[in-house]
Design an enzyme around this catalytic site. Structure first.
Site: not given
Ligand code: C5P
Length: 242
Positions: A19, A40, A67, A69, A71-72, A74, A131, A192, A201, A221-222
Site C-alpha cells: 500500500d 497484493k 484487489d 473489487k 462491481h458493475d 456483468p 469490515t 498482526r 486495525q 502489510g505494514r
C-alpha cells in the site's frame, strides 16, 4: 487447483500488501524477490501506476493479488476480470452484492483469459461486508439480516456462483470454513504478529491464529513493509506458521 489448500506451504500462504507508491513497491519487491510468493496490489497503487505495476511484479516472479473489487454490470466485470488476468493478475476480487450473474461473469472472464494464455485458473474472491461497516451502516443499506449472517449468506452465494472463495476477517474465518468446506479460499487481512503495532486495525489475530481459524491465506502489510528489515519480518511470519 494443483495443490490442495490444506497442503499449501506456509510461504505460499502469506500475501504481502503493497500500500504505497510505485517506487517503494519496487524496492520492497526487489528485497522480497525469491522469498515471498504473493504480493497484493490494491486500488491506490494500481490506479496510480497502472498495469505496469503488475508487469514489474511478474517480472520478479511474484504471484499478484489484484484487489480492485469489481462491481458493475456483468458485461463490464467480465471484461475487467479478463483484462486483469491477461495483464498477469493471479487473484482478483469482486463485490458479492453485485449478485450471482455478476459474480459468474467475473469467474468466467477470469477463466477465459487464463484459458487463452494456458495459465493456471486464477483465484476469484468475493467481498462480503466491508469490515469498515458496522451493523448500523449495513442496516442503512436496507439489509435487515444480522451482519454475521449476511457475511455467511453472501459467501455461500459467491461459491455457488463459481468464485474460489472470499476475503474475510480472521474472526469470521472459522464459521466460513465450516460453511464453505475445505476447497474454498479464505483470505484474511487484519493480521498482526504478537507485539506488532496495530496501526488502524482494531480486531486482529496473529498469523497462526488466522490459519488455525481456517484462513487459507493471510494478507499482511505494514508489519512487513514498514519494518526496519522487511525480509526478516516476512520470514518471522513464515516461521510462525511452520
Ligand atoms: O498494513 P496492514 O497489514 O493493515 O494491511 C492490510 C491490508 O489488507 C491492506 O491492504 C488493507 O487494505 C487490506 N484490508 C484490510 N481490512 C479489510 C480488507 C482489506 O486491512 N477488511
Amino acid at each position: 487447483m494443483s495443490t490442495a489448500l490444506k497442503d499449501l506451504a506456509p510461504r505460499d500462504r502469506v500475501i504481502v500488501a503493497f500500500d504505497c507508491g510505485m517506487e517503494e513497491a519496487l524496492a520492497l519487491a526487489d528485497a522480497l524477490q525469491g522469498k515471498a510468493t504473493w504480493v497484493k496490489v490494491g486500488m491506490t497503487l494500481y490506479y496510480a501506476a497502472g498495469p505496469e505495476v503488475i508487469y514489474e511484479m511478474k517480472r520478479r516472479g511474484f504471484k499478484v493479488f489484484l484487489d480492485l473489487k469489481f462491481h458493475d454490470i456483468p458485461a463490464q466485470v467480465r471484461g475487467a476480470a479478463k483484462a486483469a488476468v491477461e495483464n498477469g493478475a493471479d487473484m482478483v476480487t469482486a463485490h458479492t452484492v453485485g449478485g450471482a450473474d455478476m459474480m459468474r461473469a467475473v469467474a468466467e472472464g477470469a477463466a477465459e483469459a487464463a484459458g487463452d494464455f494456458g495459465l493456471d485458473a486464477p483465484v476469484t474472491l468475493g467481498i462480503t461486508v466491508l469490515t469498515s461497516m458496522d451493523a448500523a451502516a449495513l442496516a442503512a443499506t436496507g439489509v435487515v439480516r444480522p451482519l454475521p449472517e449476511q457475511v455467511l449468506e453472501l459467501a455461500g452465494q459467491a461459491r455457488a456462483a463459481g468464485l474460489s472463495g472470499v476475503v474475510a476477517s480472521p474472526k469470521e474465518a472459522r464459521a466460513l470454513r465450516e460453511k464453505l468446506g475445505p476447497d474454498a479460499y479464505i483470505v484474511t487481512p487484519g493480521v498482526r504478529p504478537k507485539g506488532a503495532a496495530l496501526n488502524d486495525q482494531k480486531r486482529v489475530a496473529t498469523p497462526r491464529e488466522a490459519i488455525e481459524n481456517g484462513a487459507s491465506h493471510i494478507v499482511v502489510g505494514r508489519p512487513i513493509t514498514k519494518a526496519d528489515d522487511p525480509v526478516a519480518a516476512f520470514e518471522a511470519i513464515v516461521a510462525s506458521l511452520e
